[in-house]
Enzyme design. Structure first.
Site, PDB file in Angstrom:
ATOM      1  N   ASP A 294      26.766 -22.628 -31.208  1.00 47.07           N
ATOM      2  CA  ASP A 294      27.502 -24.006 -31.228  1.00 47.07           C
ATOM      3  C   ASP A 294      28.093 -24.084 -29.777  1.00 47.07           C
ATOM      4  O   ASP A 294      28.177 -23.231 -28.931  1.00 47.07           O
ATOM      5  CB  ASP A 294      29.067 -23.627 -32.100  1.00 47.07           C
ATOM      6  CG  ASP A 294      29.659 -24.747 -32.337  1.00 47.07           C
ATOM      7  OD1 ASP A 294      29.105 -25.880 -32.842  1.00 47.07           O
ATOM      8  OD2 ASP A 294      30.851 -24.755 -31.972  1.00 47.07           O
ATOM      9  N   GLU A 342      22.698 -25.954 -30.464  1.00 48.65           N
ATOM     10  CA  GLU A 342      23.429 -27.135 -31.169  1.00 48.65           C
ATOM     11  C   GLU A 342      23.921 -28.026 -29.862  1.00 48.65           C
ATOM     12  O   GLU A 342      24.641 -27.684 -29.038  1.00 48.65           O
ATOM     13  CB  GLU A 342      25.044 -26.673 -31.445  1.00 48.65           C
ATOM     14  CG  GLU A 342      25.706 -27.772 -32.204  1.00 48.65           C
ATOM     15  CD  GLU A 342      26.789 -28.242 -31.210  1.00 48.65           C
ATOM     16  OE1 GLU A 342      26.441 -29.787 -30.943  1.00 48.65           O
ATOM     17  OE2 GLU A 342      27.691 -27.789 -30.868  1.00 48.65           O
ATOM     18  N   ASP A 394      30.725 -30.947 -39.438  1.00 52.23           N
ATOM     19  CA  ASP A 394      31.864 -31.669 -39.113  1.00 52.23           C
ATOM     20  C   ASP A 394      31.570 -33.195 -39.178  1.00 52.23           C
ATOM     21  O   ASP A 394      32.419 -34.028 -38.895  1.00 52.23           O
ATOM     22  CB  ASP A 394      31.280 -31.599 -37.333  1.00 52.23           C
ATOM     23  CG  ASP A 394      32.201 -30.321 -36.919  1.00 52.23           C
ATOM     24  OD1 ASP A 394      33.088 -29.793 -37.680  1.00 52.23           O
ATOM     25  OD2 ASP A 394      31.635 -29.701 -35.821  1.00 52.23           O
TER      26      ASP A 394
END
Length: 492
Positions: A294, A342, A394
């Site tokens: 991430d 990501e 998200d």
């Protein structure tokens, strides 16, 4: 990773159906693996598995190495004979099967796990002793951290008494003796977590399902990682942060985002040959088949904000470890480490170049593809080496996104997919699977055409996140067959 196009489903462990309030490594996890297999899928993507703190976000964890005790299967402990069904059934874990009531889980689950520990006679178990030895590089510090945290009624370690906050040797010795059984209880929970996870992962792998794990680039300030290794982070002599992480102002936020995580002293990490990171990733590659990092862009350059700032406005870009980091990774783990980058948000040519130099697949989100004229998220602009998602944890669900999208975007969706969008989720799934992308991943909510009330996380919203659970009856053989047919149609 072989040169083929794979596909799978995104479903956090916490979102699995279960009897006791939150998804875990119980029978329903194995059933989900079987359902993925029946639907022709090859991947199961999950969210970080660490023990969560206030707010319940898997991206703010008390440890990057430890597992979340909530995911320990109580049914397995009943089978072992250290708990009874009657004891588990007597606990109120919340009344909704499609929602996690974290407050009730917190109040009820640890009491049961403590009973299980007290009946386990764990110190005489040779597998437990071996686990303690094999995980010694993090387990002792984590268990002591959690035991001391409980002693100080849960306050952040930066507010503990000075001697233990700064890890003076006499204080470490004192608390290790004083809290011996509390520490062993924490180690017991980690032993059960890893024992059960290893079985589930082995089962998935035998069924041809690879696990895509997820790690936040940063650790939490209030974590065993920061407390035990203060020299690796930008902290002052009192172990208070001098600068913290976040991201600059953008279209989503005029003041940027102030995350507050401590930043790495990359010069110190370089001098150790990135030893802590190598241990962290070795741990991840053992736990998962593929690892999504991430906020990957922070390895190229990161937004550094003075610790006393109230917003992210005063930050500046600072160089990350860049090529050097990945060169050490490749030397340690071999060519093409199984990592997904990501790469959403503000991405520069330098970030793209770093990603591409080391052959890491980035992410393409179909929900982002239809607002702009020629978005690089549109399937015809996607390279092979990427992961195509309808949306992520998200994002809103695809049905929810379409309901609130601009008419311009909706018109483009209908024309692009040649559809009336009456089941827009499945239009997106077909488009995603038909893309050139090496991986196509679908959040489980999109299989059921669920709306905004079923989204996993709304960034910037303080509460009510991370609670979604999949109702068992939703994943029918008809849904699995439909997904199988789409999978085969598009050669995945």
């Amino acid at each position: 990773m072989e040169n083929q196009r794979e596909c799978g489903v995104l479903l956090p462990i916490s979102s699995l159906p279960s009897k006791y309030g939150i998804g875990c490594f119980s029978k329903s996890a194995y059933e989900f693996v079987d359902q993925l297999k029946a639907a022709g899928q090859g991947c199961w993507q999950i969210l970080p598995l660490g023990p969560t703190s206030y707010g319940d976000s898997p991206y703010q964890s008390f440890s990057t190495f430890a597992g979340n005790p909530y995911f320990i299967s109580l049914e397995d402990l009943i089978e072992e004979g250290v708990l009874t069904e009657k004891e588990c059934d007597a606990v109120d874990f919340g009344s909704r099967e499609d929602d996690v009531d974290y407050e009730k889980i917190y109040k009820g689950r640890y009491k049961l796990l403590r009973k299980a520990y007290e009946r386990s006679d764990i110190s005489k178990n040779p597998d437990f002793v071996r686990f303690q030895q094999e995980q010694a590089h993090w387990l002792g510090d984590y268990a002591l951290f959690m035991a001391v945290k409980d002693r100080f009624e849960g306050i952040p370690w930066t507010e503990w008494a000075e001697d233990i906050r700064l890890r003076w040797n006499n204080a470490l010795d004192y608390y290790r003796k004083e809290l011996y059984f509390e520490i062993e209880f924490q180690e017991y929970m980690q032993f059960k977590f890893y024992e059960q996870w290893a079985k589930l992962k082995a089962y998935a792998n035998r069924r041809g399902i690879r696990i895509i794990g997820d790690i936040p680039i940063y650790v939490a300030m209030d974590s065993a990682d920061t407390w035990a290794n203060p020299g690796l982070f930008k902290l002052d002599e009192n172990n208070e942060p001098t600068q913290v992480a976040g991201c600059p102002p953008d279209g989503f936020s005029a003041t940027g985002q102030l995350w507050g995580n401590p930043l790495y002293r990359w010069d110190v990490h370089k001098n150790t040959g990135f030893e802590w990171w190598i241990k962290r990733l070795a741990h991840c590659f053992n736990m998962y088949d593929v690892v999504r990092i991430d906020h990957f862009r922070g390895l190229e350059s990161y937004w550094e904000i003075p610790a006393d700032s109230e917003t992210a406005l005063n930050g500046k870009w600072v160089d990350g470890p860049k090529d050097e980091f990945f060169e050490v990774l490749i030397k340690t783990f071999g060519e093409e480490p199984p990592i997904i980058a990501e790469d959403l948000g503000i991405i520069t040519d330098d970030v793209r170049a770093l990603r591409d130099k080391f052959g890491l697949p980035g992410m393409k989100i179909l929900q982002f593809a239809f607002e702009d004229e020629d978005s690089n998220y549109l399937p015809y602009n996607q390279p092979y080496n990427c992961v195509c998602y309808t949306g992520t944890h998200d994002n809103d669900t695809t049905t929810g996104w379409y309901a609130t999208a601009s008419e311009k975007a909706r018109d483009k969706v209908r024309r692009y997919m040649n559809t009336d969008a009456s089941q827009v989720s499945w239009d997106f799934i077909r488009t995603c699977f038909g893309s050139p992308a090496r991986f196509a991943i679908i959040p489980v909510q999109d299989l059921f055409c669920q709306g905004s009330d079923c989204r996993m996380n709304t960034p910037g919203k303080a509460d009510g996140n991370w609670a979604y659970r999949m109702k068992k009856e939703l994943l029918t053989s008809d849904v699995a067959k439909r997904l199988y047919d789409v999978t085969k149609l598009y050669g995945r």
